[in-house]
Design a protein around this motif. Structure first.
Motif, short mmCIF file in Angstrom:
data_model
loop_
_atom_site.label_atom_id
_atom_site.label_comp_id
_atom_site.label_asym_id
_atom_site.label_seq_id
_atom_site.Cartn_x
_atom_site.Cartn_y
_atom_site.Cartn_z
N TRP A 122 -28.77 -124.72 -0.54
CA TRP A 122 -28.87 -124.55 0.91
C TRP A 122 -27.55 -124.91 1.57
CZ3 TRP A 122 -33.64 -124.65 4.28
CH2 TRP A 122 -34.76 -124.14 3.60
N GLN A 123 -26.89 -125.96 1.11
CA GLN A 123 -25.59 -126.32 1.66
C GLN A 123 -24.58 -125.19 1.44
OE1 GLN A 123 -24.62 -130.03 -0.30
NE2 GLN A 123 -25.69 -131.25 1.24
N VAL A 124 -24.65 -124.57 0.26
CA VAL A 124 -23.74 -123.47 -0.05
C VAL A 124 -23.96 -122.31 0.93
CG1 VAL A 124 -23.22 -121.67 -1.75
CG2 VAL A 124 -23.44 -124.06 -2.48
N VAL A 125 -25.21 -121.88 1.07
CA VAL A 125 -25.51 -120.73 1.93
C VAL A 125 -25.14 -121.03 3.38
CG1 VAL A 125 -27.35 -119.24 2.81
CG2 VAL A 125 -27.32 -119.87 0.39
N ARG A 126 -25.38 -122.25 3.81
CA ARG A 126 -25.08 -122.60 5.21
C ARG A 126 -23.60 -122.90 5.43
NH1 ARG A 126 -29.03 -126.55 8.26
NH2 ARG A 126 -27.63 -125.77 9.91
N GLY A 127 -22.81 -122.86 4.38
CA GLY A 127 -21.37 -123.01 4.54
C GLY A 127 -20.90 -124.42 4.81
N THR A 128 -21.60 -125.42 4.27
CA THR A 128 -21.18 -126.81 4.44
C THR A 128 -19.81 -127.02 3.81
OG1 THR A 128 -23.48 -127.58 4.43
CG2 THR A 128 -21.77 -129.22 3.94
N ASP B 171 -23.57 -117.35 3.63
CA ASP B 171 -23.85 -116.45 4.75
C ASP B 171 -24.68 -117.23 5.75
OD1 ASP B 171 -24.56 -114.56 6.61
OD2 ASP B 171 -25.12 -113.03 5.15
N GLU B 172 -24.01 -117.79 6.75
CA GLU B 172 -24.69 -118.64 7.72
C GLU B 172 -25.70 -117.87 8.58
OE1 GLU B 172 -22.03 -121.73 9.60
OE2 GLU B 172 -20.50 -120.50 8.62
N ALA B 173 -25.65 -116.54 8.52
CA ALA B 173 -26.60 -115.74 9.30
C ALA B 173 -27.96 -115.64 8.63
CB ALA B 173 -26.03 -114.35 9.54
N ILE B 174 -28.03 -115.98 7.36
CA ILE B 174 -29.33 -115.96 6.68
C ILE B 174 -30.14 -117.16 7.14
CG2 ILE B 174 -30.53 -116.06 4.46
CD1 ILE B 174 -28.13 -114.70 3.17
N GLU B 175 -31.31 -116.93 7.68
CA GLU B 175 -32.14 -118.00 8.23
C GLU B 175 -33.03 -118.57 7.13
OE1 GLU B 175 -32.96 -120.81 9.88
OE2 GLU B 175 -32.08 -119.55 11.45
N LEU B 176 -32.71 -119.78 6.69
CA LEU B 176 -33.45 -120.41 5.59
C LEU B 176 -34.69 -121.17 6.06
CD1 LEU B 176 -30.45 -121.82 3.51
CD2 LEU B 176 -31.71 -119.68 3.14
N TYR B 177 -34.78 -121.44 7.36
CA TYR B 177 -35.89 -122.22 7.90
C TYR B 177 -36.85 -121.34 8.70
CZ TYR B 177 -32.58 -126.12 7.25
OH TYR B 177 -31.69 -127.03 6.72
N ILE B 178 -38.10 -121.76 8.73
CA ILE B 178 -39.03 -121.20 9.71
C ILE B 178 -38.52 -121.55 11.10
CG2 ILE B 178 -41.37 -121.41 10.65
CD1 ILE B 178 -42.32 -122.05 7.81
N LYS B 179 -38.63 -120.60 12.02
CA LYS B 179 -38.19 -120.84 13.39
C LYS B 179 -39.39 -120.79 14.34
CE LYS B 179 -34.30 -119.21 14.88
NZ LYS B 179 -33.19 -118.30 15.30
N TRP B 180 -39.40 -121.73 15.28
CA TRP B 180 -40.43 -121.71 16.32
C TRP B 180 -39.97 -120.91 17.53
CZ3 TRP B 180 -45.13 -123.04 15.15
CH2 TRP B 180 -45.35 -123.98 14.13
N SER B 181 -38.65 -120.86 17.71
CA SER B 181 -38.04 -120.08 18.78
C SER B 181 -36.61 -119.79 18.35
CB SER B 181 -38.06 -120.86 20.11
OG SER B 181 -37.16 -121.96 20.05
N ASP B 182 -35.84 -119.18 19.22
CA ASP B 182 -34.46 -118.86 18.87
C ASP B 182 -33.62 -120.11 18.62
OD1 ASP B 182 -34.91 -116.15 19.01
OD2 ASP B 182 -34.22 -115.97 21.09
N THR B 183 -34.05 -121.25 19.15
CA THR B 183 -33.26 -122.48 19.02
C THR B 183 -33.98 -123.63 18.33
OG1 THR B 183 -33.95 -123.20 21.24
CG2 THR B 183 -31.91 -121.94 21.07
N VAL B 184 -35.26 -123.47 18.03
CA VAL B 184 -36.04 -124.56 17.43
C VAL B 184 -36.45 -124.19 16.01
CG1 VAL B 184 -38.10 -126.00 17.62
CG2 VAL B 184 -36.90 -125.25 19.70
N HIS B 185 -36.08 -125.05 15.05
CA HIS B 185 -36.35 -124.81 13.64
C HIS B 185 -37.38 -125.78 13.10
CE1 HIS B 185 -32.38 -123.00 14.27
NE2 HIS B 185 -32.63 -122.23 13.23
N ASP B 186 -38.24 -125.30 12.25
CA ASP B 186 -39.14 -126.14 11.48
C ASP B 186 -38.36 -126.71 10.30
OD1 ASP B 186 -42.31 -126.56 11.30
OD2 ASP B 186 -41.57 -126.35 9.26
N LYS B 187 -38.93 -127.71 9.64
CA LYS B 187 -38.25 -128.27 8.46
C LYS B 187 -38.58 -127.48 7.19
CE LYS B 187 -41.93 -131.73 7.75
NZ LYS B 187 -42.23 -133.18 7.78
N HIS B 188 -39.57 -126.61 7.26
CA HIS B 188 -40.00 -125.86 6.08
C HIS B 188 -39.22 -124.56 5.92
CE1 HIS B 188 -43.50 -128.48 6.90
NE2 HIS B 188 -43.53 -128.58 5.59
N GLN B 189 -39.27 -124.02 4.72
CA GLN B 189 -38.46 -122.85 4.37
C GLN B 189 -39.09 -121.55 4.85
OE1 GLN B 189 -40.28 -124.78 2.34
NE2 GLN B 189 -40.58 -123.86 0.32
#
Length: 286
Positions: free
Chosen positions: A157-163, A195-213
């Protein structure tokens, strides 16, 4: 695995929001029944925040791993190294979702100094980078009690998010909890795996992310687990089945062929680079 030519049989014993400790055979009938069967691999995961709490590792995680090791038979025990929350911990104290699963104390009560009186705990995992590092160190330490392999999903996940780096302050605070240095220089860098554009988390809205995948996060985790367990490249694996996806939040964005390739590259490179630190043989090649 099936798309790459491997037949698998899978079963699980999982309780949402629970500790691995409370799902040991002596406490959970489903686990006891599964451990009475013959398996090649037993994959175990603890509550997401627990490996970041020193006392919780001592009283929950490490004893639980030893318990599964004692009952594994011919199987190999694989630690499922999970990921940091999207923006790290957003509260002062860690949660303990299922009270019955924390019989030896909640994570909040096990923080030292106590998180209600000090910002030290929050500051140590207050970002994705810091939490990911803390969780990784916890699982690497647990691997030292006798597990066979670590599936480094959170590192992928760190790799994909570009840490690019772990902040020095939280790294120093986390490292001070251990007698030995981290067995791996983190974060990992995998060419073609970001690829930071790949969304690895569930999203509740455009700005709010869940902790689950999300579906993409599920797919990345599956690729890492496949590569870890089978010791084979995940390149060319079939796309994820939509049924893997979340049951809440916003709909998942479709994964393009380029997205699939990026996730496969991230998984392969992460497992390769983790190598001996993840329990692979010194001559491990995939």
């Amino acid at each position: 695995a099936e798309s790459l030519g491997s037949d698998v049989e899978v079963a699980n014993s999982t309780i949402g929001g629970c500790t691995l400790y409370a799902q040991q055979a002596e406490f959970d009938n489903a686990t006891a029944a599964l451990l009475g069967q013959v398996w090649d691999y037993i994959v175990v995961q603890d509550y997401s925040l627990l490996p970041a709490v020193r006392k919780a590792r001592e009283v929950y995680l490490e004893p639980a791993v030893r318990g599964f090791i004692s009952r594994k038979g011919q199987a190999k025990v694989v630690l499922y190294l999970t990921w940091g929350y999207h923006s790290g911990l957003d509260s002062s104290c860690p949660s303990s979702d299922n009270a019955e699963c924390f019989p030896l104390g909640t994570l909040e009560n096990l923080t030292d100094p106590n998180c209600n009186a000090s910002n030290a705990f929050h500051d140590s995992i207050g970002t994705f980078e810091c939490m990911g590092y803390a969780v990784a160190r916890g699982y690497f330490a647990a691997n030292g009690v006798g597990a066979d392999l670590v599936a480094p999903c959170g590192l992928a996940w760190q790799v994909v998010r570009g840490t690019k780096a772990i902040p020095e302050a939280c790294m120093a605070t986390i490292d001070a909890q251990y007698d030995q240095p981290c067995p791996l220089s983190l974060p990992l860098q995998v060419p073609g795996g970001m690829d930071e554009a790949i969304e690895l988390y569930i999203k509740w809205s455009d700005t709010v992310h869940d902790k689950h995948q999300s579906l993409a996060g599920c797919y990345l985790n599956a690729l890492v687990l496949y590569t870890t367990i089978f010791g084979r490249s995940p390149m060319g694996a079939a796309p994820p089945n939509a049924s893997w996806g979340p049951r809440w939040g916003m709909p998942d964005a479709p994964l393009t062929d380029a997205n699939l390739l990026t996730l496969q590259m991230a998984a392969l490179g992460t497992v390769r680079q983790c190598g001996v630190a993840c329990g692979q043989a010194a001559d491990f090649v995939v």
